[in-house]
Design a protein around this motif. Structure first.
Motif, PDB file in Angstrom:
ATOM      1  N   HIS A  31      60.627  99.928 -51.933  1.00 24.23           N
ATOM      2  CA  HIS A  31      60.931  99.145 -52.940  1.00 24.23           C
ATOM      3  C   HIS A  31      59.694  99.602 -54.081  1.00 24.23           C
ATOM      4  CE1 HIS A  31      62.652  96.397 -56.069  1.00 24.23           C
ATOM      5  NE2 HIS A  31      61.526  95.691 -55.944  1.00 24.23           N
ATOM      6  N   ILE A  32      59.808  99.714 -55.150  1.00 23.02           N
ATOM      7  CA  ILE A  32      58.809  99.749 -56.366  1.00 23.02           C
ATOM      8  C   ILE A  32      59.376  99.294 -57.545  1.00 23.02           C
ATOM      9  CG2 ILE A  32      57.605 101.466 -58.002  1.00 23.02           C
ATOM     10  CD1 ILE A  32      57.379 103.507 -55.559  1.00 23.02           C
ATOM     11  N   LYS A  33      58.917  98.336 -58.133  1.00 23.15           N
ATOM     12  CA  LYS A  33      58.930  97.790 -59.522  1.00 23.15           C
ATOM     13  C   LYS A  33      58.518  98.621 -60.600  1.00 23.15           C
ATOM     14  CE  LYS A  33      58.331  93.804 -62.482  1.00 23.15           C
ATOM     15  NZ  LYS A  33      57.673  92.709 -62.651  1.00 23.15           N
ATOM     16  N   LYS A  34      59.431  99.393 -61.387  1.00 23.88           N
ATOM     17  CA  LYS A  34      58.852 100.284 -62.308  1.00 23.88           C
ATOM     18  C   LYS A  34      58.319  99.660 -63.382  1.00 23.88           C
ATOM     19  CE  LYS A  34      62.672 103.708 -61.717  1.00 23.88           C
ATOM     20  NZ  LYS A  34      63.497 103.362 -60.134  1.00 23.88           N
ATOM     21  N   ASP A  35      57.463 100.349 -64.033  1.00 25.17           N
ATOM     22  CA  ASP A  35      56.387 100.080 -64.848  1.00 25.17           C
ATOM     23  C   ASP A  35      55.735 100.806 -65.712  1.00 25.17           C
ATOM     24  OD1 ASP A  35      55.107  98.185 -66.627  1.00 25.17           O
ATOM     25  OD2 ASP A  35      54.390  96.960 -65.148  1.00 25.17           O
ATOM     26  N   GLU A  36      55.169 100.807 -66.888  1.00 22.67           N
ATOM     27  CA  GLU A  36      54.698 101.956 -67.759  1.00 22.67           C
ATOM     28  C   GLU A  36      53.342 102.168 -67.376  1.00 22.67           C
ATOM     29  OE1 GLU A  36      54.214 103.613 -72.308  1.00 22.67           O
ATOM     30  OE2 GLU A  36      55.176 101.506 -71.917  1.00 22.67           O
ATOM     31  N   PRO A  37      52.929 103.202 -66.685  1.00 20.48           N
ATOM     32  CA  PRO A  37      51.427 103.554 -66.283  1.00 20.48           C
ATOM     33  C   PRO A  37      50.370 103.100 -67.276  1.00 20.48           C
ATOM     34  CG  PRO A  37      53.035 105.213 -65.266  1.00 20.48           C
ATOM     35  CD  PRO A  37      53.739 104.260 -66.413  1.00 20.48           C
ATOM     36  N   LEU A  38      50.874 103.440 -68.575  1.00 18.43           N
ATOM     37  CA  LEU A  38      49.797 103.566 -69.586  1.00 18.43           C
ATOM     38  C   LEU A  38      49.706 101.719 -70.031  1.00 18.43           C
ATOM     39  CD1 LEU A  38      47.916 104.938 -71.677  1.00 18.43           C
ATOM     40  CD2 LEU A  38      49.799 104.880 -73.237  1.00 18.43           C
ATOM     41  N   TYR A  39      50.554 101.168 -69.947  1.00 20.10           N
ATOM     42  CA  TYR A  39      50.359  99.716 -70.082  1.00 20.10           C
ATOM     43  C   TYR A  39      49.464  99.170 -68.996  1.00 20.10           C
ATOM     44  CZ  TYR A  39      51.531  94.939 -71.280  1.00 20.10           C
ATOM     45  OH  TYR A  39      51.442  93.601 -71.879  1.00 20.10           O
ATOM     46  N   LYS A  40      49.871  99.715 -67.616  1.00 17.63           N
ATOM     47  CA  LYS A  40      48.906  99.317 -66.626  1.00 17.63           C
ATOM     48  C   LYS A  40      47.367  99.460 -66.843  1.00 17.63           C
ATOM     49  CE  LYS A  40      50.487  96.794 -63.915  1.00 17.63           C
ATOM     50  NZ  LYS A  40      50.838  95.384 -64.147  1.00 17.63           N
ATOM     51  N   GLU A  41      47.174 100.544 -67.316  1.00 19.17           N
ATOM     52  CA  GLU A  41      46.035 101.298 -67.396  1.00 19.17           C
ATOM     53  C   GLU A  41      45.228 100.587 -68.463  1.00 19.17           C
ATOM     54  OE1 GLU A  41      44.129 105.776 -67.180  1.00 19.17           O
ATOM     55  OE2 GLU A  41      45.669 105.465 -68.820  1.00 19.17           O
ATOM     56  N   LEU A  42      46.008 100.590 -69.745  1.00 19.04           N
ATOM     57  CA  LEU A  42      45.259  99.794 -70.713  1.00 19.04           C
ATOM     58  C   LEU A  42      44.912  98.274 -70.401  1.00 19.04           C
ATOM     59  CD1 LEU A  42      46.879 101.346 -73.732  1.00 19.04           C
ATOM     60  CD2 LEU A  42      44.530 101.834 -72.876  1.00 19.04           C
ATOM     61  N   GLU A  43      45.810  97.607 -69.746  1.00 17.77           N
ATOM     62  CA  GLU A  43      45.533  96.396 -69.007  1.00 17.77           C
ATOM     63  C   GLU A  43      44.045  96.368 -68.062  1.00 17.77           C
ATOM     64  OE1 GLU A  43      49.119  93.312 -68.303  1.00 17.77           O
ATOM     65  OE2 GLU A  43      48.715  94.985 -66.606  1.00 17.77           O
ATOM     66  N   ALA A  44      44.206  97.265 -67.424  1.00 15.13           N
ATOM     67  CA  ALA A  44      42.974  97.463 -66.603  1.00 15.13           C
ATOM     68  C   ALA A  44      41.499  97.767 -67.588  1.00 15.13           C
ATOM     69  CB  ALA A  44      42.926  98.625 -65.398  1.00 15.13           C
ATOM     70  N   PHE A  45      41.678  98.548 -68.454  1.00 12.87           N
ATOM     71  CA  PHE A  45      40.538  98.651 -69.442  1.00 12.87           C
ATOM     72  C   PHE A  45      40.063  97.365 -70.236  1.00 12.87           C
ATOM     73  CE2 PHE A  45      39.185 100.228 -73.864  1.00 12.87           C
ATOM     74  CZ  PHE A  45      38.111 100.771 -73.509  1.00 12.87           C
ATOM     75  N   ILE A  46      40.906  96.800 -70.586  1.00 16.24           N
ATOM     76  CA  ILE A  46      40.993  95.420 -71.294  1.00 16.24           C
ATOM     77  C   ILE A  46      40.035  94.459 -70.333  1.00 16.24           C
ATOM     78  CG2 ILE A  46      41.818  93.253 -72.285  1.00 16.24           C
ATOM     79  CD1 ILE A  46      41.867  96.010 -74.057  1.00 16.24           C
ATOM     80  N   HIS A  47      40.450  94.179 -68.928  1.00 10.95           N
ATOM     81  CA  HIS A  47      39.863  93.658 -67.910  1.00 10.95           C
ATOM     82  C   HIS A  47      38.384  94.004 -67.701  1.00 10.95           C
ATOM     83  CE1 HIS A  47      39.648  91.140 -64.319  1.00 10.95           C
ATOM     84  NE2 HIS A  47      39.246  92.240 -63.694  1.00 10.95           N
ATOM     85  N   TYR A  48      38.476  95.234 -67.738  1.00  8.83           N
ATOM     86  CA  TYR A  48      37.055  95.864 -67.459  1.00  8.83           C
ATOM     87  C   TYR A  48      35.976  95.462 -68.645  1.00  8.83           C
ATOM     88  CZ  TYR A  48      33.594  99.729 -67.247  1.00  8.83           C
ATOM     89  OH  TYR A  48      32.559 100.718 -67.216  1.00  8.83           O
ATOM     90  N   LEU A  49      36.508  95.634 -69.994  1.00 12.41           N
ATOM     91  CA  LEU A  49      35.834  95.256 -70.952  1.00 12.41           C
ATOM     92  C   LEU A  49      35.349  93.813 -70.673  1.00 12.41           C
ATOM     93  CD1 LEU A  49      37.636  96.993 -74.031  1.00 12.41           C
ATOM     94  CD2 LEU A  49      35.603  97.711 -72.845  1.00 12.41           C
ATOM     95  N   GLN A  50      36.091  92.928 -70.490  1.00 14.11           N
ATOM     96  CA  GLN A  50      35.987  91.432 -70.289  1.00 14.11           C
ATOM     97  C   GLN A  50      35.253  90.941 -69.213  1.00 14.11           C
ATOM     98  OE1 GLN A  50      39.957  90.085 -70.449  1.00 14.11           O
ATOM     99  NE2 GLN A  50      39.929  89.891 -72.738  1.00 14.11           N
ATOM    100  N   SER A  51      35.378  91.921 -68.013  1.00 12.45           N
ATOM    101  CA  SER A  51      34.655  91.409 -66.699  1.00 12.45           C
ATOM    102  C   SER A  51      33.743  92.332 -66.136  1.00 12.45           C
ATOM    103  CB  SER A  51      35.873  91.218 -65.743  1.00 12.45           C
ATOM    104  OG  SER A  51      36.313  92.349 -65.349  1.00 12.45           O
ATOM    105  N   GLY A  52      33.550  93.525 -66.723  1.00 12.28           N
ATOM    106  CA  GLY A  52      32.871  94.612 -65.981  1.00 12.28           C
ATOM    107  C   GLY A  52      33.345  95.194 -64.765  1.00 12.28           C
ATOM    108  N   ASP A  53      34.575  94.764 -64.207  1.00 11.54           N
ATOM    109  CA  ASP A  53      35.001  95.265 -63.130  1.00 11.54           C
ATOM    110  C   ASP A  53      36.076  96.534 -63.609  1.00 11.54           C
ATOM    111  OD1 ASP A  53      36.369  95.903 -60.758  1.00 11.54           O
ATOM    112  OD2 ASP A  53      37.575  93.975 -60.794  1.00 11.54           O
ATOM    113  N   ARG A  54      35.663  97.678 -62.986  1.00 13.23           N
ATOM    114  CA  ARG A  54      36.476  98.723 -63.493  1.00 13.23           C
ATOM    115  C   ARG A  54      37.790  98.936 -62.589  1.00 13.23           C
ATOM    116  NH1 ARG A  54      34.442 103.517 -65.399  1.00 13.23           N
ATOM    117  NH2 ARG A  54      32.238 103.085 -65.162  1.00 13.23           N
ATOM    118  N   GLY A  55      37.795  98.518 -61.552  1.00 11.78           N
ATOM    119  CA  GLY A  55      39.070  98.517 -60.763  1.00 11.78           C
ATOM    120  C   GLY A  55      39.468  99.962 -60.567  1.00 11.78           C
TER     121      GLY A  55
END
Length: 297
Positions: free
Chosen positions: A255-279
């Motif tokens: 089972h996979i919950k479909k999502d937009e990869p670019l949205y998830k990637e940009l979420e990770a980028f914002i988190h990286y900018l705020q926390s320093g965690d590249r993920g």
């Protein structure tokens, strides 16, 4: 978080569309050589002017690959964090120059390998934990995109899958053989097969071209006790196991919950900018490794 986008072609517009959906992000300004559409945000045709006038925390760089170095170095000079669409640069030397400048200036940087955030890849990577991997087969084919003129399939498509192989296995690529040809593109290869040998004697194969009338994006992984088949377009993942001598086997639809990869990637980028965690974001070093393989003599 204030972001600006440089390059409003196909990929730049995708970034714009996704960023406008995010609550914790403001698209502060846009920049390209000419304005072909109406945008709400301030639009610049000169990068220096935008960087001087606008309150920007980070830049999304979505220009053609041969311009990555120039744009990235300018942004870094102004102390801006950078998200560079894949690959980091046209050459290994240019990518190293960007990496050195980012390290010297102390800015955050990453490279946009969006397939890392495809839900099918996320689940496949989790499934592969503690598995003994034998082979990986990736197919990435489709029709010729007229918008691509500065690179061939190795730099535009195969880099996705070289990065994915390193990402899902956590192994280094030790040996590479590349077979390529040019059939319809005016200047670059449009047909290629890559054979790779990784650590632990994992064998991988990538088939990629711009000669097929339909798109196909598949990753198949053979492990000691199970075989996985991931469809990156449909975002599906199937596992085949319990192989019997009468050629029967068990099939499991994961089972996979479909999502937009670019949205998830940009979420990770914002988190990286705020926390320093590249993920799971790809680094410039990751991009250099893919370039090292595609540009191997």
């Amino acid at each position: 978080m204030n972001l600006a986008i440089v390059g409003l072609g196909s990929m730049g517009k995708n970034h714009y569309r996704v960023l406008k959906r995010m609550d914790n992000v403001t698209v502060t300004a846009l920049c390209d050589i000419q304005k072909n559409e109406d945008f709400y945000e301030p639009f610049y045709t000169d990068l220096d002017t935008m960087l001087k006038n606008e309150p920007i925390d980070a830049l999304i760089i979505a220009v053609p690959t041969f311009l990555h170095k120039e744009i990235a170095l300018k942004a870094i000079e102004y102390g801006k964090d950078v998200f560079i669409e894949k690959p980091a640069a046209s050459t290994i030397e240019d990518a190293y120059e960007i990496l050195h400048a980012a390290n010297q200036k102390g800015v955050k940087s990453c490279v946009g390998h969006v397939e890392r955030f495809n839900p099918a890849i996320t689940h496949l990577k989790n499934e592969l934990k503690n598995k003994i991997i034998y082979t990986i087969e990736i197919t990435r084919i489709g029709p010729f995109p007229p918008r691509i003129s500065d690179v061939g399939v190795l730099t535009d498509l195969a880099v996705h899958d070289i990065d994915l192989i390193r990402f899902i296995t956590g192994k280094d690529i030790l040996q590479t053989s590349i077979y390529k040809s040019r059939k319809i593109h005016n200047h670059h290869e449009d047909n290629a097969v890559l054979s790779l040998l990784l650590e632990d004697e994992i064998v991988a194969n990538i088939t990629t071209n711009w000669l097929t009338p339909f798109k196909r994006r598949k990753v198949e992984v053979a492990c000691k006790e199970v075989y996985y088949e991931a469809d990156l377009i449909g975002q599906t993942l199937h596992a085949y196991s319990d192989f019997q001598t009468d050629n029967s086997y068990r099939t499991r639809d994961i089972h996979i919950k479909k999502d937009e990869p670019l949205y998830k990637e940009l979420e990770a980028f914002i988190h990286y900018l705020q926390s320093g965690d590249r993920g799971n974001l790809a680094s410039i070093e990751d991009s250099i490794e893919t370039l090292r393989i595609t540009q191997a003599k």
